[in-house]
Design an enzyme around this catalytic site. Sequence first.
Site, PDB file in Angstrom:
ATOM      1  N   ASP A  36       0.812  -1.224   0.000  1.00  0.00           N
ATOM      2  CA  ASP A  36       0.000   0.000   0.000  1.00  0.00           C
ATOM      3  C   ASP A  36       0.843   1.270   0.000  1.00  0.00           C
ATOM      4  O   ASP A  36       0.301   2.363  -0.188  1.00  0.00           O
ATOM      5  CB  ASP A  36      -0.942   0.017   1.207  1.00  0.00           C
ATOM      6  CG  ASP A  36      -2.333  -0.422   0.798  1.00  0.00           C
ATOM      7  OD1 ASP A  36      -2.495  -0.833  -0.366  1.00  0.00           O
ATOM      8  OD2 ASP A  36      -3.249  -0.351   1.626  1.00  0.00           O
ATOM      9  N   ASP A 282     -11.591  38.335 -31.925  1.00  0.00           N
ATOM     10  CA  ASP A 282     -10.962  37.041 -32.178  1.00  0.00           C
ATOM     11  C   ASP A 282     -11.722  35.904 -31.496  1.00  0.00           C
ATOM     12  O   ASP A 282     -11.600  34.744 -31.878  1.00  0.00           O
ATOM     13  CB  ASP A 282      -9.518  37.081 -31.659  1.00  0.00           C
ATOM     14  CG  ASP A 282      -8.780  35.805 -31.992  1.00  0.00           C
ATOM     15  OD1 ASP A 282      -8.673  35.510 -33.187  1.00  0.00           O
ATOM     16  OD2 ASP A 282      -8.347  35.110 -31.063  1.00  0.00           O
ATOM     17  N   GLY A 417      -9.492  30.467 -35.029  1.00  0.00           N
ATOM     18  CA  GLY A 417     -10.554  30.949 -35.903  1.00  0.00           C
ATOM     19  C   GLY A 417     -10.218  30.942 -37.377  1.00  0.00           C
ATOM     20  O   GLY A 417     -10.968  30.426 -38.206  1.00  0.00           O
ATOM     21  N   LEU A 418      -9.047  31.492 -37.743  1.00  0.00           N
ATOM     22  CA  LEU A 418      -8.703  31.609 -39.152  1.00  0.00           C
ATOM     23  C   LEU A 418      -8.562  30.217 -39.779  1.00  0.00           C
ATOM     24  O   LEU A 418      -9.075  29.954 -40.866  1.00  0.00           O
ATOM     25  CB  LEU A 418      -7.394  32.397 -39.306  1.00  0.00           C
ATOM     26  CG  LEU A 418      -6.893  32.512 -40.744  1.00  0.00           C
ATOM     27  CD1 LEU A 418      -7.878  33.308 -41.594  1.00  0.00           C
ATOM     28  CD2 LEU A 418      -5.526  33.182 -40.793  1.00  0.00           C
TER      29      LEU A 418
HETATM   30  S1  SF4 Z   1      -7.553  -2.343  -2.318  1.00  0.00           S
HETATM   31 FE1  SF4 Z   1      -7.071  -1.001  -0.594  1.00  0.00          FE
HETATM   32  S2  SF4 Z   1      -5.863  -2.243   0.776  1.00  0.00           S
HETATM   33 FE2  SF4 Z   1      -5.871  -3.296  -1.151  1.00  0.00          FE
HETATM   34  S3  SF4 Z   1      -4.035  -2.536  -2.211  1.00  0.00           S
HETATM   35 FE3  SF4 Z   1      -5.697  -1.207  -2.845  1.00  0.00          FE
HETATM   36  S4  SF4 Z   1      -5.629   0.468  -1.434  1.00  0.00           S
HETATM   37 FE4  SF4 Z   1      -4.454  -1.152  -0.512  1.00  0.00          FE
END
Ligand code: SF4
Length: 528
Positions: A36, A282, A417-418
């Site tokens: 994570d 413009d 535009g042009l």
């Molecule tokens: S689902 Fe949630 S816990 Fe699992 S890897 Fe992704 S962020 Fe982390």
Amino acid sequence: MQLALWTYEGPPHIGAMRVATAMEGVHYVLHAPQGDTYADLLFTMIERRAKRPPVTYTTFQARDLGGDTANLFREAVLDVYERFRPQAMLVGASCTAELIQDDPGGLAKTLGLPIPVVPLELPAYQRKENWGASETFYQLVRACAGPHVPKPGTLRTKNAVPRCNILGPTALGFRHRDDVPEVERLLAALGIETHVIAPMGATPADLATLGEADFNVVLYPEVAGQAAAWLRRSFGQPCTTVVPIGVGATRDFVQEVAKLAGVPATTAEGTLRLPWYSRSVDSTYLTGKRVFIFGDATHAIAAARVAEKELGFTVVGLGSYSREFGREVRAAAALHGVEALITDDYLEVEAQIAALQPELVLGTQMERHVAKRLGVPCAVISAPVHVQDFPARHSPQMGLEGANVLFDTWVHPLMMGLEEHLLGMFREDFEFNDGVQPSHLGHGTPSQSGREAAPAAQPMPVPAAETPHSAAGAPLLAWGSDAEKELKKIPFFVRGKARRNTERFAQERGIGTITIETLYDAKAHFSR
Ligand code: SF4
């Protein structure tokens, strides 16, 4: 289960990280599986912060699940306290840790640390990133400012010089870094002092003093609305309702804060260029350009107002992934005469864009990808964003300079535009034909060797909705070659719409093959 390839928001603990990372003196202990820590990269790579977020992960592994994961968490909290000595600590669980139910809040409490320890209950399977940021900020504000709440019935005294807090800017916020000084400038011009800016740059000690300001400026309601509502209930502090994105909204914001501060409303608009730029000749060709808008609620609603009232575009679609703000988005959509699209499924957004055939998309990074596939110009107005939307230069969205930035950013992807005019007249040009991108964007031009090289030039991807079979479930329609040729005479940026209207017209009348007559009958029908 929901099949998801792209998500507009991360899980709620990312929102908590955004608050912790924005602040000073706060540390977040996150019970989370190994891996994570990817979330660190959002801050060190996308936002390019020079230091790691103040987050410690327990990073438990599969083999830990047979042991005492609760103890792992306890040790992490003690270690963080010893090592970082934060003023306040956040404790919580990521999605996987939520399932093992170790109760981070309860565990941290048993340790009796001498600082506020704020347990975060973030339901990862129901809520998302912005909700997580909002909840975290609210809980921190309550924990820090709660002990200073006056007794019921205490009268508020006004500061001699009006003072306000600026609430909402976080880490990983779209242009938050640059919006804050713009808003401070507007406030300073009115003689209003900024007391605390939070969470960005604030400490828990700063949060403890929030109640000393006269009122609160809520810059990002998705993050700060909940905390501001608590401050109003607890300290009697009113808060702003207008988000100053665009000229009209900035003027309304100035009126609103001046009223809250009890001072005359004035702004020196000397550096504001959007109104003159969009009035200049413009910009005439921008009038009525059909724009589709999608993003978080705050930015999408603001963009719709700017697009229609300040640039003269026609809003053909407006939507948001911020489900908590569905009511506000629906109300804004009604003002523009469209039905709001509230979804976090990018495929629904893509289908809507393909069906509406806008000439410009204002959206998030996802819409940038979608628009690229459909060959529609696009500008980014809201998170989620990639690294290029954390630019080195000053690029606010709010206030006077923010309005200037909006003008440049939104007009840039459009054909000038042009060139647009010339393309309508000389379709067969080997270099500037409607199969290539606008020349000021520098792509899609054939090689230098000239006319002979033209056939080899890569055409722009044909919008999916330009193909006859694209209307979901609709029977296939044939286009006669003459009709197809005639269709090509229509400028490319409205051709998709003409094709779609003609096909609808033919289908409603049971016409199987579209001829030139059908094309003109449809044109006459829809222009009635
Ligand atoms: S689902 Fe949630 S816990 Fe699992 S890897 Fe992704 S962020 Fe982390």
